[in-house]
Design an enzyme around this catalytic site. Structure first.
Site, PDB file in Angstrom:
ATOM      1  N   CYS A 197      -3.757  -2.706  -5.350  1.00 11.86           N
ATOM      2  CA  CYS A 197      -4.550  -1.513  -5.019  1.00 11.86           C
ATOM      3  C   CYS A 197      -4.237  -1.065  -3.595  1.00 11.86           C
ATOM      4  CB  CYS A 197      -6.044  -1.794  -5.172  1.00 11.86           C
ATOM      5  SG  CYS A 197      -7.066  -0.350  -4.780  1.00 11.86           S
ATOM      6  N   CYS A 200      -7.067   0.513  -1.604  1.00 12.17           N
ATOM      7  CA  CYS A 200      -8.068  -0.449  -1.124  1.00 12.17           C
ATOM      8  C   CYS A 200      -7.528  -1.239   0.073  1.00 12.17           C
ATOM      9  CB  CYS A 200      -8.425  -1.480  -2.194  1.00 12.17           C
ATOM     10  SG  CYS A 200      -8.909  -0.821  -3.777  1.00 12.17           S
ATOM     11  N   ASP A 201      -6.330  -1.755  -0.060  1.00 10.14           N
ATOM     12  CA  ASP A 201      -5.882  -2.804   0.858  1.00 10.14           C
ATOM     13  C   ASP A 201      -4.841  -2.391   1.894  1.00 10.14           C
ATOM     14  OD1 ASP A 201      -7.582  -4.442  -0.571  1.00 10.14           O
ATOM     15  OD2 ASP A 201      -6.034  -5.073  -1.977  1.00 10.14           O
TER      16      ASP A 201
END
Ligand code: NDP
Length: 511
Positions: A197, A200-201
């Protein structure tokens, strides 16, 4: 026990939608809906029909309690588009949002290929569809389905956590999840340098060098997103060409000086120092040569596999797990069960196509129910037989934020109980989904555990201090020392249900 009509589901929804909307960051709705709060355990349909061959007897179904005309499993473009159509056909519809409400669009950046949408964040596209579905009367409930029983009709749907719903028709729109490489090191370093992701990261790789594996649209999109943070991004493509669309390749070539591409390479191992990723082992697919490529992050963009593991064998799937459909319809092998979107699409896998599939599934469902003889009067009759068990729930809690390292140090110095730091980023759907559950469980712990949320992107120094590479991550600190850590997809913790989170905090309270 309180009598509910189908609008009773709205009451269920009101409480649970707080989590839903909070997840989307739409806090104004949460406040609005927070006025009334209910926790409803749906006791399952009370069904006189025996388990066995489904008989589709509409008259027998009239006596069934807690019966919903349409249940939709999944809340991405396919599920929400289907809901818009079934609701507009006056068919009461419950959308079971799934583990990742909103589906894959929640993890994409800008969408610019859905007709009518020039450029919008994936999460905003989902929010628009959800609002539209709700406007027409859809009830969206959180939770993931673990089983559906199609050997009897009405069908029985069991959710994680034990709730049961009974439905006359089901539209499966459960989407897909990341495909894994299946190479040594991938599981070991998951959350410690391996991620699927980027939105997200990516913030955790500021000024680092990372690789993205894959040559499709998703890989290129991930690479371009990460390039805003990392010093250098290398895309590893196993063929000598991309699979991605021409326009994505154009975007890539035009504006990203810190992205490079290696063709004809396959990742055969992810290596590290035991704790964090330090590199990947590559095999040249032309020469067979093996080499090591240093990197601190490995982002997977190698496609998706359909979420069909929970389906019974009566619903036929192909070898990869995609649901098989009949002709140009969205019908599955079980009459009354339909499928739409990536769960049944091995070929196109576009948000626009999924939405179209959802619409087709809704029209097929409407036809199925009409053919069974479902009338408006029957729908009203069913509504009056909806039964639920309700109790008030005081879960309007929210998590307090930490705003600086100094804040954190003060909290740690003063706290006598374990402190949980909930690291999140604003675009991480599972983080936003977890937060209200943590808030509620922390409130119920009566001070035995305190939980603070930490925006890992804004408080990068705190995230760095705790080596956060994946969100959500819960770091438990007692007397100034880290005593435990749980990364969002830790299989030993059930982050998806409130029960799981309550159990976790109870465990932490014992530390
Ligand atoms: P795709 O199936 O399109 O591409 C997967 C890529 O990963 C291919 O390059 C494939 O290689 C490679 N791959 C698969 N397995 C491995 C492996 N084990 N090792 C190395 N490489 C591997 O999936 P995507 O997720 O990229 O896209 C899915 C769908 O979603 C597509 O229809 C795409 O167009 C759409 N999409 C659109 C976006 C947009 O328009 N903005 C963004 C993201 C997705 P090979 O080619 O050799 O098989």
């Amino acid at each position: 026990v309180t009598q509910f009509n189908l609008h009773g589901i709205e009451k269920y929804k009101i409480h649970e939608m707080q989590e839903e909307f909070a997840m989307q960051g739409i806090n104004r709705y949460v406040r609005l809906l927070g006025v009334i709060s209910w926790f409803l355990i749906v006791p399952g349909c009370i069904n006189s029909a025996d388990k066995g061959e489904a008989s589709y007897d509409i008259n027998a179904a009239r006596t069934v309690k807690n019966l919903i005309p349409v249940a939709i499993i999944g809340s991405g473009p396919a599920g929400l588009s289907a809901a818009i159509y079934t609701c507009r056909a006056n068919l009461k519809t419950v959308v079971i949002a799934g583990e990742e409400p909103g589906g894959q669009l929640m993890k994409t950046t800008y969408v610019e290929n859905v007709p009518g949408i020039k450029r919008l964040l994936g999460s905003d596209v989902v929010a628009g569809m959800r609002d539209q579905a709700i406007k027409f009367g859809a009830s969206i409930m959180p939770g993931a389905v673990v089983h559906i029983d199609v050997t009897r009709w009405p069908f029985m749907i069991t959710l994680h956590g034990g709730q049961e719903l009974c439905a006359m028709s089901i539209i499966i729109a459960a989407g897909a999840q990341p495909r894994f490489l299946g190479v040594p090191g991938e599981q070991h370093y998951w959350g410690h340098g391996v991620s699927a992701c980027a939105v997200c990261d990516a913030p955790f790789y500021q000024d680092d060098e990372v690789v993205v594996v894959g040559g499709g649209d998703a890989a290129l999109e991930e690479a371009m997103h990460i390039a805003n943070y990392a010093k250098k991004v290398t895309i590893l493509v196993r063929k000598d060409h991309f699979r991605a669309s021409a326009i994505m390749q154009d975007h890539l070539m035009k504006g990203f000086k810190n992205i490079q591409v290696l063709f004809n390479v396959e990742v055969t191992e992810i290596v590290g120092d035991g704790v964090l990723v330090t590199g990947v082992q590559l095999k040249n697919t032309k020469t067979g040569n093996i080499s090591k490529y240093p990197t601190s992050g490995v982002f997977l963009g190698i496609g998706r596999v359909p979420n069909t593991q929970f389906l019974p064998h009566e619903i036929e799937t192909d070898q990869e797990g995609h649901i098989k459909l009949k002709g140009r319809s969205q019908e599955t092998s079980v009459p009354g069960v339909f499928a739409a979107g990536d769960v049944a699409d091995p070929v196109y896998r576009q948000a626009g196509v999924a939405a179209g599939d959802g619409i087709k599934a809704a029209l097929d469902t409407e036809r199925f129910l009409n053919n069974l003889g479902l009338t408006r009067e029957m729908i009203q009759e069913l509504e009056s037989q909806f039964v639920g068990m309700a109790q008030t729930d005081s879960s309007n809690e929210t998590l307090e934020s930490l705003h600086s390292l100094a804040d954190l140090e003060k909290v740690l110095a003063e706290s006598k109980t374990p402190v949980v730091l909930d690291f999140y980023t604003e675009h991480c759907p599972s983080c936003l989904q977890l937060m209200p559950k943590l808030a509620r469980a922390a409130h119920e712990s009566e001070g035995k555990v305190v939980v603070y949320k930490v925006n890992a992107e804004n408080l990068f120094e705190v995230a760095k201090k705790y080596n956060i590479l994946k969100v959500p991550s819960l770091v438990v600190i007692k007397q100034g020392k880290e005593v435990a850590r749980y990364v969002g997809d830790d299989a030993s913790v059930d982050f998806a249900s409130i029960n799981g989170v309550q159990v976790l905090l109870k465990r932490i309270a014992q530390f």
